[in-house]
Motif scaffolding. Structure first.
Motif, mmCIF file in Angstrom:
data_model
loop_
_atom_site.group_PDB
_atom_site.id
_atom_site.type_symbol
_atom_site.label_atom_id
_atom_site.label_comp_id
_atom_site.label_asym_id
_atom_site.label_seq_id
_atom_site.Cartn_x
_atom_site.Cartn_y
_atom_site.Cartn_z
ATOM 1 N N ALA A 53 0.832 -1.204 0.000
ATOM 2 C CA ALA A 53 0.000 0.000 0.000
ATOM 3 C C ALA A 53 0.865 1.252 0.000
ATOM 4 O O ALA A 53 0.501 2.275 -0.592
ATOM 5 C CB ALA A 53 -0.925 0.009 1.208
ATOM 6 N N ASP A 113 -7.539 -0.745 -7.710
ATOM 7 C CA ASP A 113 -8.666 -1.273 -6.935
ATOM 8 C C ASP A 113 -9.510 -2.254 -7.729
ATOM 9 O O ASP A 113 -10.268 -3.038 -7.158
ATOM 10 C CB ASP A 113 -9.546 -0.123 -6.445
ATOM 11 C CG ASP A 113 -10.219 0.623 -7.599
ATOM 12 O OD1 ASP A 113 -9.515 1.013 -8.558
ATOM 13 O OD2 ASP A 113 -11.443 0.812 -7.540
ATOM 14 N N ASN A 134 -7.365 -7.708 0.046
ATOM 15 C CA ASN A 134 -7.232 -6.591 -0.887
ATOM 16 C C ASN A 134 -8.527 -5.782 -0.955
ATOM 17 O O ASN A 134 -8.509 -4.547 -0.958
ATOM 18 C CB ASN A 134 -6.875 -7.152 -2.263
ATOM 19 C CG ASN A 134 -6.280 -6.120 -3.187
ATOM 20 O OD1 ASN A 134 -5.552 -5.230 -2.758
ATOM 21 N ND2 ASN A 134 -6.570 -6.238 -4.475
ATOM 22 N N ARG A 135 -9.649 -6.492 -0.989
ATOM 23 C CA ARG A 135 -10.943 -5.808 -1.044
ATOM 24 C C ARG A 135 -11.214 -5.058 0.257
ATOM 25 O O ARG A 135 -11.785 -3.957 0.255
ATOM 26 C CB ARG A 135 -12.054 -6.822 -1.338
ATOM 27 C CG ARG A 135 -13.352 -6.181 -1.759
ATOM 28 C CD ARG A 135 -14.225 -7.137 -2.577
ATOM 29 N NE ARG A 135 -14.361 -8.451 -1.976
ATOM 30 C CZ ARG A 135 -13.799 -9.568 -2.486
ATOM 31 N NH1 ARG A 135 -13.064 -9.524 -3.584
ATOM 32 N NH2 ARG A 135 -13.978 -10.716 -1.888
ATOM 33 N N TRP A 153 -8.940 -1.782 -0.021
ATOM 34 C CA TRP A 153 -9.433 -0.780 -0.959
ATOM 35 C C TRP A 153 -10.793 -0.233 -0.543
ATOM 36 O O TRP A 153 -11.065 0.974 -0.688
ATOM 37 C CB TRP A 153 -9.525 -1.371 -2.363
ATOM 38 C CG TRP A 153 -8.230 -1.357 -3.115
ATOM 39 C CD1 TRP A 153 -7.496 -2.430 -3.529
ATOM 40 C CD2 TRP A 153 -7.512 -0.199 -3.562
ATOM 41 N NE1 TRP A 153 -6.370 -2.020 -4.198
ATOM 42 C CE2 TRP A 153 -6.358 -0.656 -4.237
ATOM 43 C CE3 TRP A 153 -7.734 1.170 -3.457
ATOM 44 C CZ2 TRP A 153 -5.425 0.218 -4.796
ATOM 45 C CZ3 TRP A 153 -6.802 2.043 -4.015
ATOM 46 C CH2 TRP A 153 -5.667 1.566 -4.674
ATOM 47 N N TYR A 197 -10.309 2.313 2.100
ATOM 48 C CA TYR A 197 -9.671 3.532 1.592
ATOM 49 C C TYR A 197 -10.608 4.357 0.720
ATOM 50 O O TYR A 197 -10.672 5.589 0.825
ATOM 51 C CB TYR A 197 -8.429 3.128 0.804
ATOM 52 C CG TYR A 197 -7.541 4.262 0.349
ATOM 53 C CD1 TYR A 197 -6.994 5.164 1.256
ATOM 54 C CD2 TYR A 197 -7.205 4.417 -1.003
ATOM 55 C CE1 TYR A 197 -6.161 6.193 0.844
ATOM 56 C CE2 TYR A 197 -6.366 5.432 -1.433
ATOM 57 C CZ TYR A 197 -5.853 6.320 -0.505
ATOM 58 O OH TYR A 197 -5.021 7.337 -0.928
ATOM 59 N N ALA A 238 -14.589 -0.920 -3.866
ATOM 60 C CA ALA A 238 -13.531 -1.279 -4.801
ATOM 61 C C ALA A 238 -14.138 -1.509 -6.172
ATOM 62 O O ALA A 238 -15.141 -2.205 -6.307
ATOM 63 C CB ALA A 238 -12.800 -2.540 -4.341
ATOM 64 N N VAL A 251 -6.275 6.239 -7.228
ATOM 65 C CA VAL A 251 -5.849 4.915 -7.703
ATOM 66 C C VAL A 251 -4.839 5.136 -8.826
ATOM 67 O O VAL A 251 -5.217 5.544 -9.934
ATOM 68 C CB VAL A 251 -7.046 4.095 -8.223
ATOM 69 C CG1 VAL A 251 -6.589 2.707 -8.663
ATOM 70 C CG2 VAL A 251 -8.133 3.994 -7.152
#
Length: 306
Positions: A153, A185, A206-207, A210, A213, A217, A227
């Motif tokens: 990240a 993403d 990962n999901r 993102w 954030y 996603a 992104v």
């Protein structure tokens, strides 16, 4: 994904570390509530670690090599999927980079999602860049000889920061140094990747990262600088080194970004390690394959910094 797919030199490092707390939202929330206490890394002989507080995120950690360095610097951004970590976790790597290259390394603290979603973490990284530029002379740094780098990240934030500096600032970084960067993403939105069960950082994690954030996603549109892979034009960005393993979840998005940078005229080196899982250069730092990989990365950055 089976451990047998991992490079033999790296298997021991991942024997007990197959995934991260981000794969379990409940565990992640629990860990985020606990105070993060990472002891300061021990400075090698002649080197110093200075902690400078400013802004909303806690400031920066400054690693200065013996003799003060060559006048060049690296702004480093730690990983953690946007939801975990702190600058202190990379003390060892930052000391090693400062010592190996003879440069000052400045490691940025940034606020974590979901409590602090985009653009706040990136704002904190930009604050660190501005601090470095404003205080360069006091630390023996030439403000025009500064690279930006990060891992995971942190690598994604580094790539986004380079784009934002390009659009909003005068002095530009001389290079971007990206280790297994989290760039796109849309990877997290691809549910077919959930079944692969990538080692250490899988697509469920990962999901989580993102979504924390960005709020989601894979949305049809995202804000500018949110992104890195979504930026349509990469022309004019600084030379890039992108490194990853071929069994890392981010391999394909890293390759695609490297190819787009090259197509847009940005000198780019893409270094792929067979059998390298996510962040292998940290978890398996003593392995010969990691030492060789970091050696190539250091040589590349040394050339860019002069």
């Amino acid at each position: 994904m089976k451990l047998s797919e991992v490079n033999p030199e790296l298997r021991r490092a991942y024997w007990f570390m197959r995934t991260t707390p981000a794969s379990s939202p409940a565990l992640l929330r629990l860990l985020q509530r606990l105070p993060l206490q990472i002891p300061d890394g021990r400075a090698p002989a002649g080197m110093t670690l200075e902690k400078v507080r400013f802004g909303n995120a806690g400031g920066v950690r400054v690693y200065t090599p013996a003799g003060g360095g060559s006048g060049a610097a690296l702004l480093w951004i730690h990983g953690g999927g946007f939801v975990m970590g702190s600058a202190a976790q990379d003390d060892r790597a930052c000391f090693a980079t400062a010592q190996e290259l003879g440069v000052v390394v400045v490691s940025a603290e940034y606020r974590l999602a979901p409590e602090h979603p985009f653009p706040l973490p990136l704002d904190d990284c930009l604050d660190a860049w501005d601090w470095l530029q404003e205080n360069a002379a006091a630390h023996g740094i030439d403000p025009e000889r500064v690279a930006v780098g990060g891992q995971s990240a942190g690598g994604g934030l580094a790539a986004a920061l380079v784009q934002r500096i390009h659009d909003e600032r005068g002095t530009q970084p001389v290079a971007q140094w990206l280790f297994c960067p989290m760039l796109d993403d849309r990877t997290a939105a691809n549910r077919e990747l959930d079944a692969v069960r990538h080692i250490l950082w899988n697509n469920r994690s990962n999901r989580t990262g993102w979504s924390a954030y960005l709020g989601t996603a894979g949305a049809s549109e995202v804000p500018d600088h949110a992104v890195p892979s979504r930026r349509p034009d990469l022309t004019g960005l600084p030379p890039a080194w992108i490194g990853t393993g071929d069994i890392d979840l981010f391999h394909d998005e890293n390759k695609a970004y490297a190819e787009r940078l090259t197509a847009d005229g940005v000198p780019t080196t893409f270094d792929v390690v067979p059998g390298g899982p996510h962040a292998f250069e940290s978890l398996g730092a003593e392995a010969e394959v990691s030492v060789a990989y970091l050696g190539r990365a250091h040589r590349w950055l040394r050339e860019r910094l002069g």
